[in-house]
Design a protein around this motif. Structure first.
Motif, PDB file in Angstrom:
ATOM      1  N   UNK A  30      11.467  -6.388  -2.841  1.00 35.76           N
ATOM      2  CA  UNK A  30      12.399  -5.144  -2.959  1.00 35.76           C
ATOM      3  C   UNK A  30      11.501  -3.789  -2.417  1.00 35.76           C
ATOM      4  N   UNK A  31      11.978  -2.742  -1.697  1.00 31.30           N
ATOM      5  CA  UNK A  31      11.132  -1.711  -1.706  1.00 31.30           C
ATOM      6  C   UNK A  31      11.050  -0.839  -2.996  1.00 31.30           C
ATOM      7  N   UNK A  32       9.776  -0.430  -3.881  1.00 26.63           N
ATOM      8  CA  UNK A  32       9.461   0.139  -4.935  1.00 26.63           C
ATOM      9  C   UNK A  32       9.911  -0.757  -5.907  1.00 26.63           C
ATOM     10  N   UNK A  33       9.725  -2.090  -5.851  1.00 29.94           N
ATOM     11  CA  UNK A  33      10.148  -3.016  -6.823  1.00 29.94           C
ATOM     12  C   UNK A  33       9.445  -3.032  -8.155  1.00 29.94           C
ATOM     13  N   UNK A  85      16.598   3.946  -2.529  1.00 34.32           N
ATOM     14  CA  UNK A  85      16.363   2.783  -2.545  1.00 34.32           C
ATOM     15  C   UNK A  85      16.189   2.013  -3.842  1.00 34.32           C
ATOM     16  N   UNK A  86      15.775   2.713  -4.937  1.00 30.57           N
ATOM     17  CA  UNK A  86      15.696   2.211  -6.304  1.00 30.57           C
ATOM     18  C   UNK A  86      17.167   1.691  -6.723  1.00 30.57           C
ATOM     19  N   UNK A  87      17.960   2.767  -6.308  1.00 30.12           N
ATOM     20  CA  UNK A  87      19.323   2.622  -6.825  1.00 30.12           C
ATOM     21  C   UNK A  87      19.902   1.374  -6.066  1.00 30.12           C
ATOM     22  N   UNK A  88      19.924   1.073  -4.890  1.00 30.01           N
ATOM     23  CA  UNK A  88      20.457   0.174  -4.062  1.00 30.01           C
ATOM     24  C   UNK A  88      19.788  -1.110  -4.621  1.00 30.01           C
ATOM     25  N   UNK A  89      18.593  -1.317  -4.693  1.00 33.29           N
ATOM     26  CA  UNK A  89      18.034  -2.593  -5.310  1.00 33.29           C
ATOM     27  C   UNK A  89      18.426  -2.853  -6.774  1.00 33.29           C
ATOM     28  N   UNK A  90      18.360  -1.836  -7.427  1.00 35.13           N
ATOM     29  CA  UNK A  90      18.827  -2.218  -9.016  1.00 35.13           C
ATOM     30  C   UNK A  90      20.369  -2.570  -8.987  1.00 35.13           C
ATOM     31  N   UNK A 120      11.179 -11.923  -5.712  1.00 29.61           N
ATOM     32  CA  UNK A 120      11.177 -10.630  -6.034  1.00 29.61           C
ATOM     33  C   UNK A 120      12.240  -9.702  -5.162  1.00 29.61           C
ATOM     34  N   UNK A 121      13.223 -10.554  -4.559  1.00 25.51           N
ATOM     35  CA  UNK A 121      14.310  -9.931  -3.882  1.00 25.51           C
ATOM     36  C   UNK A 121      13.740  -9.566  -2.433  1.00 25.51           C
ATOM     37  N   UNK A 122      14.873  -8.937  -1.660  1.00 22.81           N
ATOM     38  CA  UNK A 122      14.108  -8.284  -0.406  1.00 22.81           C
ATOM     39  C   UNK A 122      15.613  -7.614   0.271  1.00 22.81           C
ATOM     40  N   UNK A 123      15.144  -6.954   1.371  1.00 24.27           N
ATOM     41  CA  UNK A 123      16.094  -6.271   2.203  1.00 24.27           C
ATOM     42  C   UNK A 123      16.282  -6.761   3.547  1.00 24.27           C
ATOM     43  N   UNK A 153       0.832  -1.231  -0.114  1.00 25.69           N
ATOM     44  CA  UNK A 153       0.110   0.078  -0.102  1.00 25.69           C
ATOM     45  C   UNK A 153       0.708   1.271   0.104  1.00 25.69           C
ATOM     46  N   UNK A 154       1.758   1.216   0.769  1.00 26.27           N
ATOM     47  CA  UNK A 154       2.742   2.506   0.838  1.00 26.27           C
ATOM     48  C   UNK A 154       3.530   2.445  -0.292  1.00 26.27           C
ATOM     49  N   UNK A 155       3.923   1.730  -0.883  1.00 25.25           N
ATOM     50  CA  UNK A 155       4.767   1.765  -2.277  1.00 25.25           C
ATOM     51  C   UNK A 155       3.899   2.171  -3.312  1.00 25.25           C
ATOM     52  N   UNK A 156       2.388   1.750  -3.416  1.00 25.20           N
ATOM     53  CA  UNK A 156       1.499   2.042  -4.541  1.00 25.20           C
ATOM     54  C   UNK A 156       1.216   3.699  -4.420  1.00 25.20           C
ATOM     55  N   UNK A 157       1.153   3.859  -3.097  1.00 26.89           N
ATOM     56  CA  UNK A 157       0.798   5.498  -2.969  1.00 26.89           C
ATOM     57  C   UNK A 157       1.935   6.351  -3.358  1.00 26.89           C
TER      58      UNK A 157
END
Length: 283
Positions: A149-152, A242-247, A111-114, A55-59
């Motif tokens: 992942x955040x912002x996957x 977050x997007x940079x680190x996950x990528x 989908x990965x993770x932190x 929900x947070x990521x969709x927002x």
């Protein structure tokens, strides 16, 4: 579970109608997400936590997908600020004193993770990780897993837009695509990096430690809330960092340890270390 299906249906309707009033709908998504995470943690219900994160990521993503000239940067900033405050308290309440590790997708975590450690020294056994477990223990030590992942979905949308798979790209291509995409949305000026870039990622662990360190420099992050967060919180709550680190984890196809995030003038400097491949940590 009917309750979960109802929440997912609500999210679906929100996504379908977001263009009608993206600001209000984004706020509703974030509020629902924070509430679900709180309930999930209180009652130890992993599915609620996962739905809350979604929900947070969709927002936040709803604001990301609006054309750059229409993005209300202050509203976006405020949303990240509230999410950051919540997550900062979450880290403190769970005594997570170690750094975050970004895990690329594999069988148990498609989908990965932190993984955020409760202390620096923690033996990771990825065979014990899965999508239904959010607290991982090893002896007297523990950590919190966030998956996906955040912002996957945001990362996947960048891949689709650029017709590129970060997992099969070299680091230079990945950083270039992230830089141009985030700049086009008015969120940064540029991204640059300094570090070892080897397309055959399985050979990296055989090189010396200097080759395993990557320094990423982001110039002029427009979201001021990202600059106010501590490094662990920024690595999760800030969509840019977050997007940079996950990528990078996707491209390296290795576990990535966040060593440091610091500000120098108009630049944010992120230092990460490649820890090794999934196979090296599976048992």
């Amino acid at each position: 579970m009917p309750y979960n299906n109802i929440i997912l249906t609500i999210y679906g309707e929100i996504i379908y109608n977001y263009k009608r009033n993206n600001k209000i709908i984004s706020g509703i998504c974030i509020a629902i997400g924070i509430y679900l995470i709180y309930i999930g943690i209180y009652y130890n219900v992993v599915s609620h936590i996962n739905l809350g994160v979604v929900g947070i990521f969709i927002g936040l993503m709803i604001l990301s997908f609006v054309p750059s000239n229409l993005i209300d940067i202050k509203l976006y900033d405020d949303s990240i600020h509230y999410y950051g405050e919540f997550f900062e308290k979450f880290i403190q309440n769970n005594n997570l004193n170690g750094n975050a590790i970004y895990i690329p997708p594999y069988t148990n975590l498609p989908n990965g993770g932190v993984f955020i450690l409760n202390e620096e020294h923690f033996k990771i056994h990825l065979g014990n990780f899965d999508e239904e477990t959010y607290k991982i223990t090893s002896g007297n030590h523990s950590g919190i897993l966030i998956t996906p992942f955040p912002y996957y979905k945001f990362i996947k949308s960048i891949e689709e837009f650029s017709n590129t798979s970060f997992k099969s790209s070299d680091l230079n291509t990945t950083i270039s695509i992230l830089s141009s995409t985030l700049k086009s949305q008015g969120l940064i000026d540029t991204i640059d990096y300094d570090g070892y870039d080897e397309y055959d990622n399985n050979e990296v662990s055989n090189n010396n430690n200097n080759n395993n360190t990557i320094t990423i420099t982001v110039e002029d992050i427009k979201l001021k809330s990202c600059l106010d967060l501590d490094k662990k919180t920024a690595g999760i709550a800030c969509p840019i960092i977050s997007s940079i680190l996950c990528s990078v984890a996707l491209t390296a196809n290795q576990l990535i340890l966040l060593e440091d995030i610091k500000k120098e003038g108009n630049f944010v400097i992120i230092t990460v270390k490649k820890m090794g491949t999934i196979d090296e940590y599976i048992w």
